[in-house]
Enzyme design. Structure first.
Site, mmCIF file in Angstrom:
data_model
loop_
_atom_site.group_PDB
_atom_site.id
_atom_site.type_symbol
_atom_site.label_atom_id
_atom_site.label_comp_id
_atom_site.label_asym_id
_atom_site.label_seq_id
_atom_site.Cartn_x
_atom_site.Cartn_y
_atom_site.Cartn_z
ATOM 1 N N PHE A 97 0.846 -1.142 -0.125
ATOM 2 C CA PHE A 97 -0.108 -0.022 -0.189
ATOM 3 C C PHE A 97 0.969 1.240 -0.070
ATOM 4 O O PHE A 97 1.996 1.043 0.229
ATOM 5 C CB PHE A 97 -0.838 -0.125 1.203
ATOM 6 N N ASP A 168 6.701 -3.575 8.089
ATOM 7 C CA ASP A 168 5.400 -2.905 7.961
ATOM 8 C C ASP A 168 4.602 -4.187 8.282
ATOM 9 O O ASP A 168 4.389 -5.127 7.495
ATOM 10 C CB ASP A 168 5.285 -2.611 6.710
ATOM 11 N N HIS A 171 -0.524 -5.791 8.264
ATOM 12 C CA HIS A 171 -1.497 -6.858 8.029
ATOM 13 C C HIS A 171 -1.471 -8.061 9.074
ATOM 14 O O HIS A 171 -1.834 -9.265 8.964
ATOM 15 C CB HIS A 171 -1.542 -7.376 6.524
ATOM 16 N N GLN A 194 -6.873 0.219 11.110
ATOM 17 C CA GLN A 194 -7.842 0.781 10.460
ATOM 18 C C GLN A 194 -8.861 -0.012 10.147
ATOM 19 O O GLN A 194 -8.813 -1.438 10.174
ATOM 20 C CB GLN A 194 -7.194 1.304 8.851
ATOM 21 N N LYS A 197 -8.799 -3.901 8.886
ATOM 22 C CA LYS A 197 -7.798 -4.792 9.447
ATOM 23 C C LYS A 197 -8.140 -5.782 10.512
ATOM 24 O O LYS A 197 -9.494 -5.535 11.029
ATOM 25 C CB LYS A 197 -6.666 -3.866 10.252
ATOM 26 N N ARG A 226 7.641 16.451 23.687
ATOM 27 C CA ARG A 226 7.963 16.369 25.147
ATOM 28 C C ARG A 226 8.768 15.402 25.582
ATOM 29 O O ARG A 226 9.077 14.490 25.014
ATOM 30 C CB ARG A 226 6.596 16.209 25.979
ATOM 31 N N TYR A 233 4.824 22.277 28.864
ATOM 32 C CA TYR A 233 5.103 23.109 27.476
ATOM 33 C C TYR A 233 6.555 23.243 27.350
ATOM 34 O O TYR A 233 7.018 24.322 26.789
ATOM 35 C CB TYR A 233 4.334 24.652 27.632
ATOM 36 N N ARG A 243 -0.928 10.970 19.176
ATOM 37 C CA ARG A 243 -1.400 9.966 20.396
ATOM 38 C C ARG A 243 -2.837 9.459 19.793
ATOM 39 O O ARG A 243 -3.519 10.176 19.210
ATOM 40 C CB ARG A 243 -1.724 10.991 21.241
HETATM 41 C C1 LIG Z 1 0.839 -2.550 3.833
HETATM 42 C C2 LIG Z 1 0.368 -1.426 4.615
HETATM 43 N N1 LIG Z 1 1.117 -0.680 5.503
HETATM 44 C C3 LIG Z 1 0.557 0.518 5.916
HETATM 45 C C4 LIG Z 1 -0.913 0.716 6.055
HETATM 46 C C5 LIG Z 1 -1.292 2.067 6.292
HETATM 47 O O1 LIG Z 1 -1.970 1.888 7.563
HETATM 48 P P1 LIG Z 1 -3.106 2.871 7.934
HETATM 49 O O2 LIG Z 1 -4.404 2.983 7.208
HETATM 50 O O3 LIG Z 1 -3.628 2.661 9.386
HETATM 51 O O4 LIG Z 1 -2.458 4.491 7.893
HETATM 52 C C6 LIG Z 1 -1.517 -0.180 5.319
HETATM 53 C C7 LIG Z 1 -3.086 0.271 5.515
HETATM 54 O O5 LIG Z 1 -3.829 -0.408 4.527
HETATM 55 C C8 LIG Z 1 -1.073 -1.164 4.660
HETATM 56 O O6 LIG Z 1 -1.794 -2.029 3.853
#
Ligand SMILES: Cc1ncc(COP(=O)(O)O)c(C=O)c1O
Length: 414
Positions: A97, A168, A171, A194, A197, A226, A233, A243
């Site tokens: 992605f 990464d 998934h 997201q 997922k 911070r 501050y 966050r």
């Molecule tokens: C392989 C991969 N990396 C990163 C992300 C990014 O995640 P987000 O949608 O939470 O920003 C996704 C989202 O679909 C993804 O499929």
């Protein structure tokens, strides 16, 4: 044999089954939301954040977990925290992605695409090594669909060339390489929560790591720079607000209840599919690898061989399969990321200080998946019974039998 639904036959299932609906709440999520509503802490870094962070760190076999806004900012924060930016190159999988690539560029570094192994849909270790230059600082491997990349080989390359390995794991909630969880394999792991997922709170993400100094820096960066654990501050370093709110953390802790049961179900479905697909010459499952001890199966990737079905296009095959109401299937990342316009903009040149060179034609494995063979099933498809899975195979066989007729009927579409 009944005709495919696309040719006017009765679909294998009259309608799509309920288990295709996602996300699906667990009852405990209501409790968590109610608790937050009355806690007086609607912001962040409260008890729900702490509960989820420690629960998810334990789940990923890591010392630390930092909940953040999404699985894109998590990657960008990792690159920035590791001082990867201007002048640096990061080797990344092109079968991914856009976030995997955006994050590298937004940190100021140059994405360099190694090839995809079409048998696994993940990075080809040999190609990674070929793409190392004196500027390479890191490798970003993607556990595509939950399948861990070849960690043994890529970790060995990273060590040999003193490169930082980042995962990464957007998934790969709960996936394992030799019984080690994804998110604990590299220097840091990045997750997405997201809506689509396997573990979701609508929008959310997390960074996992065993590196305490890195975790503390990331904490500072995600909290407007911070100092670690401090409020107020004073801002000793540059940061942002990434966050994750208490609401989302409460939902995530509760949703974790269903993760392991779902993984078990999906793995059973996937091995049934792997076996049955062998009887369909126009499809192939991914290569088996005993070192993958657990696979979250956010996706079930497979290859479609149009030439073994008289040239019936991938698009039409998948359209016919989806019309049978037995699965959600699509062509996956069919437009290679290295041809996306974002890499050829003035912004790109300004951020990285370099011009991107199109590697089309140099990545045959990725081209094969993108342009003709790559397909995947969405994870909800795998949450049904054995009977549901066998219906997918029945539907594919039906389409295979009527390939010629489908091609004739839809000649103008392909
Ligand atoms: C392989 C991969 N990396 C990163 C992300 C990014 O995640 P987000 O949608 O939470 O920003 C996704 C989202 O679909 C993804 O499929």
């Amino acid at each position: 044999m009944n005709k495919p639904a696309l040719l006017g036959g009765t679909p294998v299932l009259a309608k799509r089954p309920d288990h295709f609906t996602w996300p699906r709440p667990v009852d405990a999520a209501y409790e968590g939301l109610k608790r937050t509503l009355h806690s007086g802490i609607w912001g962040t870094l409260g008890p729900e954040n702490e509960r989820f962070a420690s629960k998810y760190a334990a789940y990923c076999h890591t010392k630390h977990c930092l909940p953040v806004l999404n699985g894109t900012i998590s990657l960008e924060l990792i690159f920035r925290a590791l001082d990867i930016g201007w002048g640096d190159e990061v080797i990344v999988s092109p079968y991914t992605f856009s976030a995997s690539v955006h994050s590298i560029v937004l940190a100021g570094a140059m994405p360099v695409f190694a090839d995809t192994d079409p048998e696994t849909f993940t990075l080809s270790p040999a190609s990674v090594e070929e793409h190392i230059t004196p500027r390479t600082r890191a490798i970003l491997g993607v556990h595509l669909g939950g399948r861990p990349f070849d960690f043994d080989a890529i970790d060995a390359i990273a060590r040999k060339h003193s490169l930082i390995l980042i995962e990464d794991a957007a998934h790969a909630h709960g996936s394992e390489w030799r019984s080690r969880r994804c998110g604990s394999l590299g220097r840091a792991g990045s997750f997405s929560f997201q809506a689509s997922k396997n573990l979701s709170c609508g929008e959310g993400g997390a960074i996992t790591t065993n590196d305490t100094a890195l975790y503390e820096k990331l904490w500072s960066m995600h909290h407007n720079g911070r100092a670690y654990t401090q409020q107020g501050y004073d801002h000793p370093i540059l940061g942002t607000d990434a966050r994750l709110a208490e609401w989302q953390c409460a939902v995530l802790s509760a949703q974790m209840e269903r993760l392991d049961g779902d993984i078990e179900r999906r793995m059973r479905s996937a091995s049934l599919l792997d076996r049955e697909i062998e009887n369909l010459p126009f499809l192939s499952a991914c290569k088996k690898d005993e070192r993958i001890t657990r696979n979250s199966l956010h996706l079930y990737p497979f290859r479609y061989h149009s030439d073994r079905l008289g040239g019936l296009s991938r698009k039409l095959f998948l359209k016919a399969l989806n019309a049978e109401n037995v699965c959600f299937a699509d062509e996956g990342y069919c437009d290679p990321i290295y041809r996306m316009q974002m890499l050829y903009t003035e912004d790109f040149a300004r951020l990285t200080g370099r011009i991107f060179r199109d590697p089309s034609g140099e990545l045959p494995g990725n081209e094969l998946l993108a342009s003709s063979e790559g397909c995947w099933l969405q994870h909800t498809t795998l949450l049904g019974s054995d009977e549901d899975i066998l219906r997918i195979v029945e539907a594919a066989a039906r389409i295979g039998k009527y390939a010629e007729e489908l091609q004739r009927a839809f000649a103008q579409e392909v």
